[in-house]
Design a protein around this motif. Structure first.
Motif, PDB file in Angstrom:
ATOM      1  N   ARG A 164       5.521   9.157   1.688  1.00  0.00           N
ATOM      2  CA  ARG A 164       6.220   8.720   0.655  1.00  0.00           C
ATOM      3  C   ARG A 164       6.272   7.120   1.307  1.00  0.00           C
ATOM      4  O   ARG A 164       7.000   6.390   0.755  1.00  0.00           O
ATOM      5  CB  ARG A 164       7.611   9.040   0.396  1.00  0.00           C
ATOM      6  CG  ARG A 164       7.476  10.321  -0.157  1.00  0.00           C
ATOM      7  CD  ARG A 164       9.072  10.940  -0.492  1.00  0.00           C
ATOM      8  NE  ARG A 164       9.673  10.209  -1.637  1.00  0.00           N
ATOM      9  CZ  ARG A 164      10.585   9.216  -1.333  1.00  0.00           C
ATOM     10  NH1 ARG A 164      10.949   9.188  -0.280  1.00  0.00           N
ATOM     11  NH2 ARG A 164      11.304   8.557  -2.257  1.00  0.00           N
ATOM     12  N   ARG A 165       5.722   6.582   2.407  1.00  0.00           N
ATOM     13  CA  ARG A 165       6.140   5.318   2.910  1.00  0.00           C
ATOM     14  C   ARG A 165       5.239   4.231   2.294  1.00  0.00           C
ATOM     15  O   ARG A 165       4.417   4.512   1.294  1.00  0.00           O
ATOM     16  CB  ARG A 165       5.551   5.273   4.514  1.00  0.00           C
ATOM     17  CG  ARG A 165       6.443   6.379   5.087  1.00  0.00           C
ATOM     18  CD  ARG A 165       5.706   6.300   6.802  1.00  0.00           C
ATOM     19  NE  ARG A 165       6.451   7.226   7.580  1.00  0.00           N
ATOM     20  CZ  ARG A 165       5.623   8.254   8.014  1.00  0.00           C
ATOM     21  NH1 ARG A 165       4.184   8.352   8.291  1.00  0.00           N
ATOM     22  NH2 ARG A 165       6.290   9.013   8.696  1.00  0.00           N
ATOM     23  N   VAL A 166       5.830   2.941   2.585  1.00  0.00           N
ATOM     24  CA  VAL A 166       5.064   1.783   1.881  1.00  0.00           C
ATOM     25  C   VAL A 166       4.765   0.727   2.973  1.00  0.00           C
ATOM     26  O   VAL A 166       5.695   0.778   3.983  1.00  0.00           O
ATOM     27  CB  VAL A 166       5.851   1.240   0.601  1.00  0.00           C
ATOM     28  CG1 VAL A 166       7.361   0.927   1.292  1.00  0.00           C
ATOM     29  CG2 VAL A 166       5.241  -0.017  -0.012  1.00  0.00           C
ATOM     30  N   ALA A 167       3.932  -0.139   3.019  1.00  0.00           N
ATOM     31  CA  ALA A 167       3.738  -1.069   3.717  1.00  0.00           C
ATOM     32  C   ALA A 167       2.934  -2.251   3.112  1.00  0.00           C
ATOM     33  O   ALA A 167       2.358  -2.118   2.000  1.00  0.00           O
ATOM     34  CB  ALA A 167       2.773  -0.636   4.965  1.00  0.00           C
ATOM     35  N   ARG A 204      -3.453   3.378  -1.860  1.00  0.00           N
ATOM     36  CA  ARG A 204      -4.113   2.385  -3.046  1.00  0.00           C
ATOM     37  C   ARG A 204      -3.116   1.127  -2.571  1.00  0.00           C
ATOM     38  O   ARG A 204      -1.970   0.924  -2.184  1.00  0.00           O
ATOM     39  CB  ARG A 204      -3.231   3.072  -4.378  1.00  0.00           C
ATOM     40  CG  ARG A 204      -3.865   4.269  -4.825  1.00  0.00           C
ATOM     41  CD  ARG A 204      -3.251   4.857  -6.067  1.00  0.00           C
ATOM     42  NE  ARG A 204      -2.018   5.504  -5.747  1.00  0.00           N
ATOM     43  CZ  ARG A 204      -0.887   5.305  -6.417  1.00  0.00           C
ATOM     44  NH1 ARG A 204      -0.803   4.059  -7.406  1.00  0.00           N
ATOM     45  NH2 ARG A 204       0.342   5.946  -6.128  1.00  0.00           N
ATOM     46  N   ALA A 205      -3.931  -0.044  -3.307  1.00  0.00           N
ATOM     47  CA  ALA A 205      -3.226  -1.393  -3.003  1.00  0.00           C
ATOM     48  C   ALA A 205      -2.672  -1.733  -4.263  1.00  0.00           C
ATOM     49  O   ALA A 205      -3.091  -1.398  -5.272  1.00  0.00           O
ATOM     50  CB  ALA A 205      -4.434  -2.221  -2.533  1.00  0.00           C
ATOM     51  N   LEU A 206      -1.466  -2.385  -4.458  1.00  0.00           N
ATOM     52  CA  LEU A 206      -0.728  -2.881  -5.500  1.00  0.00           C
ATOM     53  C   LEU A 206      -0.056  -4.249  -5.206  1.00  0.00           C
ATOM     54  O   LEU A 206       0.184  -4.342  -4.219  1.00  0.00           O
ATOM     55  CB  LEU A 206       0.497  -1.825  -5.740  1.00  0.00           C
ATOM     56  CG  LEU A 206       0.048  -0.323  -5.893  1.00  0.00           C
ATOM     57  CD1 LEU A 206       1.326   0.751  -5.731  1.00  0.00           C
ATOM     58  CD2 LEU A 206      -0.772   0.149  -7.170  1.00  0.00           C
ATOM     59  N   ASP A 207      -0.110  -4.862  -6.314  1.00  0.00           N
ATOM     60  CA  ASP A 207       0.570  -6.057  -6.198  1.00  0.00           C
ATOM     61  C   ASP A 207       1.873  -6.070  -5.936  1.00  0.00           C
ATOM     62  O   ASP A 207       2.926  -5.130  -6.287  1.00  0.00           O
ATOM     63  CB  ASP A 207       0.379  -6.912  -7.714  1.00  0.00           C
ATOM     64  CG  ASP A 207      -0.978  -7.240  -8.230  1.00  0.00           C
ATOM     65  OD1 ASP A 207      -1.895  -7.386  -7.210  1.00  0.00           O
ATOM     66  OD2 ASP A 207      -1.252  -7.220  -9.317  1.00  0.00           O
ATOM     67  N   ALA A 219      -6.967  -4.020   3.004  1.00  0.00           N
ATOM     68  CA  ALA A 219      -6.623  -2.892   2.304  1.00  0.00           C
ATOM     69  C   ALA A 219      -7.989  -2.313   1.574  1.00  0.00           C
ATOM     70  O   ALA A 219      -8.090  -1.338   1.569  1.00  0.00           O
ATOM     71  CB  ALA A 219      -5.523  -3.219   1.176  1.00  0.00           C
ATOM     72  N   ARG A 220      -8.695  -3.184   1.073  1.00  0.00           N
ATOM     73  CA  ARG A 220      -9.994  -3.000   0.499  1.00  0.00           C
ATOM     74  C   ARG A 220     -10.850  -2.347   1.500  1.00  0.00           C
ATOM     75  O   ARG A 220     -11.488  -1.259   1.384  1.00  0.00           O
ATOM     76  CB  ARG A 220     -10.749  -4.131   0.139  1.00  0.00           C
ATOM     77  CG  ARG A 220     -10.060  -4.681  -1.183  1.00  0.00           C
ATOM     78  CD  ARG A 220     -11.137  -5.504  -2.023  1.00  0.00           C
ATOM     79  NE  ARG A 220     -11.571  -6.847  -1.289  1.00  0.00           N
ATOM     80  CZ  ARG A 220     -11.393  -7.862  -1.331  1.00  0.00           C
ATOM     81  NH1 ARG A 220     -10.317  -8.247  -2.097  1.00  0.00           N
ATOM     82  NH2 ARG A 220     -11.938  -8.861  -0.691  1.00  0.00           N
ATOM     83  N   LEU A 221     -10.850  -2.679   2.726  1.00  0.00           N
ATOM     84  CA  LEU A 221     -11.984  -1.938   3.892  1.00  0.00           C
ATOM     85  C   LEU A 221     -11.301  -0.639   4.032  1.00  0.00           C
ATOM     86  O   LEU A 221     -12.039   0.299   4.360  1.00  0.00           O
ATOM     87  CB  LEU A 221     -11.707  -2.768   5.147  1.00  0.00           C
ATOM     88  CG  LEU A 221     -12.601  -4.014   5.063  1.00  0.00           C
ATOM     89  CD1 LEU A 221     -12.344  -4.891   6.225  1.00  0.00           C
ATOM     90  CD2 LEU A 221     -14.383  -3.994   4.854  1.00  0.00           C
ATOM     91  N   LEU A 222     -10.117  -0.454   4.289  1.00  0.00           N
ATOM     92  CA  LEU A 222      -9.506   0.804   4.893  1.00  0.00           C
ATOM     93  C   LEU A 222      -8.750   1.571   3.773  1.00  0.00           C
ATOM     94  O   LEU A 222      -8.644   2.779   4.065  1.00  0.00           O
ATOM     95  CB  LEU A 222      -8.396   0.560   5.827  1.00  0.00           C
ATOM     96  CG  LEU A 222      -8.868  -0.474   7.249  1.00  0.00           C
ATOM     97  CD1 LEU A 222      -7.420  -0.388   8.232  1.00  0.00           C
ATOM     98  CD2 LEU A 222      -9.980   0.455   7.835  1.00  0.00           C
ATOM     99  N   GLY A 223      -8.739   1.330   2.692  1.00  0.00           N
ATOM    100  CA  GLY A 223      -8.034   2.079   1.705  1.00  0.00           C
ATOM    101  C   GLY A 223      -8.803   3.233   1.426  1.00  0.00           C
ATOM    102  O   GLY A 223      -8.191   4.520   1.452  1.00  0.00           O
ATOM    103  N   ILE A 277       0.776  -1.401   0.044  1.00  0.00           N
ATOM    104  CA  ILE A 277       0.041  -0.084  -0.038  1.00  0.00           C
ATOM    105  C   ILE A 277       0.803   1.206  -0.083  1.00  0.00           C
ATOM    106  O   ILE A 277       1.954   1.308   0.799  1.00  0.00           O
ATOM    107  CB  ILE A 277      -0.984   0.163   1.102  1.00  0.00           C
ATOM    108  CG1 ILE A 277      -0.185   0.152   2.672  1.00  0.00           C
ATOM    109  CG2 ILE A 277      -1.890  -0.966   1.135  1.00  0.00           C
ATOM    110  CD1 ILE A 277      -1.046   0.189   3.820  1.00  0.00           C
ATOM    111  N   VAL A 278       0.444   2.313  -0.709  1.00  0.00           N
ATOM    112  CA  VAL A 278       1.203   3.519  -0.876  1.00  0.00           C
ATOM    113  C   VAL A 278       0.054   4.504  -0.837  1.00  0.00           C
ATOM    114  O   VAL A 278      -1.101   4.263  -1.002  1.00  0.00           O
ATOM    115  CB  VAL A 278       1.925   3.644  -2.064  1.00  0.00           C
ATOM    116  CG1 VAL A 278       2.974   2.724  -2.169  1.00  0.00           C
ATOM    117  CG2 VAL A 278       1.165   3.422  -3.542  1.00  0.00           C
ATOM    118  N   SER A 279       0.583   5.840  -0.586  1.00  0.00           N
ATOM    119  CA  SER A 279      -0.663   6.883  -0.477  1.00  0.00           C
ATOM    120  C   SER A 279      -1.003   7.070  -1.868  1.00  0.00           C
ATOM    121  O   SER A 279      -0.506   6.902  -2.785  1.00  0.00           O
ATOM    122  CB  SER A 279       0.119   8.239  -0.099  1.00  0.00           C
ATOM    123  OG  SER A 279      -0.680   9.270  -0.060  1.00  0.00           O
TER     124      SER A 279
END
Length: 309
Positions: A244-247, A264-267, A254-258, A178-180
């Motif tokens: 600029r963080r990532v987790a 954004r959720a990324l592969d 991610a779908r619930l809280l994004g 996930i990223v901003s």
């Protein structure tokens, strides 16, 4: 026969008092918790001291500490009370509608958020008198799962952290980065080079951490730049948003809280072993009718999180 004589001379109410005394280490607080008078607790403590031939509680300054024997006994009172309750809760035919019991499940905030509501709704519908306690897990609780499950009804934890205990497979999930939403450097995909350069938010950052991001990256020869360490998954999206963080978190979370957090959720650009969520429990509950029912309800709740549902 010696055991029978000991049991015949014991008052089970003393077990309740003993458990409370060893937890509270205070006669007044124990009396308040049990709803009895302070002299009654003091009398029970005197009887317990005679029975064990030990002071159990000793004054140290302004407080009371447990003696070495009391420390050993304190580890036994919880399981003993649970066993007594199971004996007297047993009936010829189990009917959850009349159940008056609290189920304690040690869980990550992720599992409590994703599976907790589904389980709670089913328990409320089938056993309105039952209560569910979702207790936040810790690395210690996972490292010492056998001890944790002496006083809890179960543990939600993915495979890979607990062995040697009975379990139920519940559902699977996959990890996503996930990223901003407005990340200046990451577009529709994130690269390994970016993961090596970007600051990370990670969970616990120790061998029993549930998020495998740092461990996976190290296996690939990448030392993640850890910016923040947290003790729960729910915090991660909000600490990533606007930075600029990532987790790395579970896709369902991610779908619930994004949308709420603004991430954004990324592969993932590397292979990550999927989350195989399971419910682990103490073998002493194997034939406990209420616990058998709880496991059935859990399996039913988990069907909503399976691909075929």
């Amino acid at each position: 026969m010696a055991v029978d004589r000991v049991l015949a001379n014991l008052d089970l109410n003393l077990l309740l008092t003993l458990d409370a005394l060893l937890r509270e280490r205070n006669v007044t607080r124990t009396a308040e918790q049990l709803g009895v008078s302070q002299p009654a607790v003091s009398g029970a403590l005197s009887r317990l001291r005679r029975h064990f031939g030990d002071q159990l509680l000793v004054r140290v300054g302004n407080r009371y500490d447990l003696t070495p024997l009391a420390t050993r006994v304190a580890a036994l009172t919880g399981p003993a009370l649970a066993g007594v309750r199971r004996v007297f809760d047993a009936t010829a035919e189990f009917d959850p509608s009349g159940l008056d019991r609290e189920f304690t499940i040690v869980s990550s905030d992720y599992a409590a958020t994703v599976l907790g509501p589904l389980l709670a709704r089913r328990i409320a519908a089938q056993a309105p008198g039952a209560r569910l306690r979702l207790q936040q897990t810790t690395p210690y609780a996972v490292d010492h799962a056998t001890d944790t499950l002496r006083t809890a009804d179960g543990l939600f934890i993915p495979h890979g952290f607990v062995t040697g205990l009975p379990y139920l497979d519940l559902y699977t999930d996959r990890w996503v980065c996930i990223v901003s939403e407005d990340h200046p450097d990451v577009g529709d995909a994130v690269s390994m080079e970016q993961l090596a350069a970007l600051p990370w938010v990670v969970l616990f950052d120790r061998p029993t951490a549930f998020a495998p991001a740092v461990r996976q990256l190290r296996m690939l020869g990448i030392e993640a730049r850890v910016d923040l360490v947290v003790d729960g998954f729910l915090q991660m999206p909000f600490l990533v948003a606007g930075t600029r963080r990532v987790a790395l978190i579970q896709e369902r979370l991610a779908r619930l809280l994004g949308p709420v957090a603004g991430v954004r959720a990324l592969d993932c650009p590397f292979d990550v072993v999927p989350v195989a969520e399971a419910f682990w429990w103490n073998p002493m509950y194997r034939n406990d009718p209420a616990h058998v029912w709880l496991r059935e309800v859990l399996l039913d709740a988990a069907t909503e999180l399976r691909p075929s549902a």
